[in-house]
Design a protein around this motif. Structure first.
Motif, PDB file in Angstrom:
ATOM      1  N   MET A 143       5.793  14.326   0.528  1.00 36.86           N
ATOM      2  CA  MET A 143       4.595  13.590   0.132  1.00 36.86           C
ATOM      3  C   MET A 143       3.586  13.565   1.286  1.00 36.86           C
ATOM      4  SD  MET A 143       4.370   9.592  -1.110  1.00 36.86           S
ATOM      5  CE  MET A 143       4.876   8.909   0.488  1.00 36.86           C
ATOM      6  N   GLU A 167       2.671   1.630  -3.389  1.00 35.51           N
ATOM      7  CA  GLU A 167       1.745   2.148  -4.403  1.00 35.51           C
ATOM      8  C   GLU A 167       1.620   3.666  -4.279  1.00 35.51           C
ATOM      9  OE1 GLU A 167      -2.897   1.571  -5.918  1.00 35.51           O
ATOM     10  OE2 GLU A 167      -2.172   0.510  -4.134  1.00 35.51           O
ATOM     11  N   TRP A 168       1.573   4.141  -3.073  1.00 39.02           N
ATOM     12  CA  TRP A 168       1.485   5.582  -2.815  1.00 39.02           C
ATOM     13  C   TRP A 168       2.753   6.287  -3.308  1.00 39.02           C
ATOM     14  CZ3 TRP A 168       1.920   8.343   2.489  1.00 39.02           C
ATOM     15  CH2 TRP A 168       1.356   9.622   2.402  1.00 39.02           C
ATOM     16  N   GLU A 221      -0.079  15.667   1.438  1.00 39.18           N
ATOM     17  CA  GLU A 221      -1.359  14.986   1.638  1.00 39.18           C
ATOM     18  C   GLU A 221      -2.060  15.464   2.902  1.00 39.18           C
ATOM     19  OE1 GLU A 221      -2.925  13.006  -0.421  1.00 39.18           O
ATOM     20  OE2 GLU A 221      -1.337  13.022  -1.925  1.00 39.18           O
ATOM     21  N   ASN A 260       4.710   5.237  -5.657  1.00 42.53           N
ATOM     22  CA  ASN A 260       4.643   5.206  -7.122  1.00 42.53           C
ATOM     23  C   ASN A 260       3.713   6.293  -7.664  1.00 42.53           C
ATOM     24  OD1 ASN A 260       6.430   3.054  -7.559  1.00 42.53           O
ATOM     25  ND2 ASN A 260       4.818   1.529  -7.277  1.00 42.53           N
ATOM     26  N   ASP A 261       2.581   6.490  -6.988  1.00 37.73           N
ATOM     27  CA  ASP A 261       1.631   7.515  -7.419  1.00 37.73           C
ATOM     28  C   ASP A 261       2.275   8.899  -7.419  1.00 37.73           C
ATOM     29  OD1 ASP A 261      -0.340   5.640  -7.757  1.00 37.73           O
ATOM     30  OD2 ASP A 261      -1.337   6.037  -5.840  1.00 37.73           O
ATOM     31  N   HIS A 262       3.201   9.105  -6.479  1.00 37.74           N
ATOM     32  CA  HIS A 262       3.886  10.399  -6.383  1.00 37.74           C
ATOM     33  C   HIS A 262       5.174  10.428  -7.212  1.00 37.74           C
ATOM     34  CE1 HIS A 262       1.659  12.738  -3.226  1.00 37.74           C
ATOM     35  NE2 HIS A 262       1.091  11.547  -3.094  1.00 37.74           N
ATOM     36  N   ARG A 263       5.378   9.352  -7.961  1.00 36.00           N
ATOM     37  CA  ARG A 263       6.519   9.266  -8.883  1.00 36.00           C
ATOM     38  C   ARG A 263       7.859   9.492  -8.170  1.00 36.00           C
ATOM     39  NH1 ARG A 263       4.100  12.141 -14.401  1.00 36.00           N
ATOM     40  NH2 ARG A 263       2.290  10.738 -14.568  1.00 36.00           N
ATOM     41  N   ASP A 294       0.835  -1.199   0.000  1.00 34.72           N
ATOM     42  CA  ASP A 294       0.000   0.000   0.000  1.00 34.72           C
ATOM     43  C   ASP A 294       0.873   1.254   0.000  1.00 34.72           C
ATOM     44  OD1 ASP A 294      -2.555  -1.299   0.096  1.00 34.72           O
ATOM     45  OD2 ASP A 294      -2.186  -1.742   2.213  1.00 34.72           O
TER      46      ASP A 294
END
Length: 394
Positions: free
Chosen positions: A114, A85-86, A118, A88-91, A82
């Motif tokens: 990050m 994935e977060w 958020e 990765n979402d923020h590259r 999890d």
């Protein structure tokens, strides 16, 4: 009650920021209070500034606690994947190192930014450089938190204050004091993932070995770790020692195998046949640093030609190198410890929500709780997981 505050999170570290973000996403009005002037100092320090933010091989067996089952729920509800994935979402680019450790390719600042981004997006407010003066439970069961910057009232109070490790990053016993105030037991805290110091005689014997490292298996209390061990001018360090330090108790011995997975006696027998006139010390220097060989093998044996070694002496050499026992003098303490072992008693908390069983609305997350991970991203994952769980209900 202050209508603008639903949740006060004490501590702007990893678990506190995660909790604030998640609670804010649910529409809760969150204030994060911290005595430091800037948030996330330990996040920025982690992984040598690269932030070892989790591990591919997260498993409850890699955590210490008086209640070894407690961490299972949180780690399964919010997993390493999890968090990845977060990321990765923020590259954010990351890399895998040994033992499944995941690090930022760039800087730990990326992880902190990050989290803060958020938190702000979720509406969380911050009160930094703020000292806690007093906490009280009001008649309506809400909490009143008196601080150096005013009074906050809230129905949910989350204690994410961390442990006692790395005082320079602002560590304090505040979380333990809050727990005791509300009748919640605290398991005795001690330094973990910390270098070990030596008894005077051992320190003198190893004085000339500072800087030497070896891949070793270090054991204590039926627990063992195979990684690098480093001899320093103060004692023993390196990943293998840091790992075992969390299990070691004062007065106990540790066992060191400098040549794991090797049949030293059989190797010496082969060397006798191939190089009968070679000195024992010269032969062993092919396996270990010369100074370490000199410190571990008695001169009467080390200076002999291999052909003069008896079978008993071969076994004696093997024992010196593979069954080295030491009784550490202590640890270097919280100053250099990466974590705190012990803390708020898990038995007093819900493993699903981190809420105190007998104090509705009071939560504890992260390092302040009696859950301590191995070296390698495990402790930050516990922070993410426990903070996430509290953030779903606080």
């Amino acid at each position: 009650m202050n209508p603008l505050t639903d949740v006060v999170v004490i501590g702007a570290g990893a678990s506190g920021l995660m909790c604030a973000m998640e609670a804010g996403k649910r529409g809760r009005r969150v204030v994060v209070v911290d005595h430091a002037r800037t948030p996330g100092r330990k996040i920025l320090m982690s992984g040598g500034g690269r932030c070892n933010f989790t591990n591919r091989e997260i498993d409850p067996a890699h955590y210490l606690s008086h209640n070894p089952h407690f961490c299972k729920s949180a780690l399964s509800r919010y997993t390493q994947w999890d968090f990845v994935e977060w990321v990765n979402d923020h590259r954010i680019a990351y890399e895998e190192r040994s033992h499944g450790q995941l690090f930022c390719v760039g800087s730990a600042r990326q992880i902190l930014d990050m989290l803060l981004s958020e938190c702000h997006k979720a509406g969380a407010r911050f009160s930094l450089d703020t000292k806690i003066v007093k906490i009280e439970r009001l008649p309506d069961q809400s909490f009143e938190i008196q601080t150096s910057r005013g009074i906050f009232t809230c129905p949910s109070l989350v204690v994410s204050t961390g442990g006692l490790s790395i005082p320079e990053a602002g560590a304090s016993p505040l979380g333990y004091e809050i727990a005791r105030q509300f009748g919640i037991p605290v398991r005795p805290p001690r330094a973990g993932l910390v270098p070990l110091t030596l008894q005077p005689a051992d320190k003198k014997a190893l004085a000339g070995l500072s800087g030497i490292a070896a891949n070793a298996v270090v054991s204590c209390r039926r627990q063992c770790f195979r990684e690098n061990m480093l001899i320093t001018h103060r004692g023993l360090s390196g990943p293998a020692i840091l790992q075992i330090s969390s299990y070691w108790q004062p007065g106990e011995t540790i066992a060191i195998d400098l040549l794991p997975d090797m049949d030293v006696v059989a190797w010496l027998k082969r060397q006798q046949q191939q190089h009968p006139r070679r000195r024992v010390s010269t032969a062993l220097s092919a396996l270990l640093p010369k100074r370490l060989v000199a410190a571990r093998i008695p001169p009467a044996i080390a200076d002999r030609p291999l052909q003069q070694l008896s079978h008993t002496q071969c076994r004696e050499i093997a024992a010196h190198l593979q069954q080295w026992t030491l009784k550490p003098g202590g640890t270097e303490g919280y100053r250099t410890a990466e974590v705190t072992v012990g803390g708020v008693d898990c038995d007093a908390l819900s493993s699903k929500t981190m809420q105190a069983r007998r104090e509705p609305g009071l939560y504890f997350t992260g390092e302040v709780v009696d859950v301590t991970g191995w070296l390698g991203g495990y402790n930050l994952q516990w922070a993410w997981s426990s903070g996430w769980c509290a953030g779903q209900v606080a």
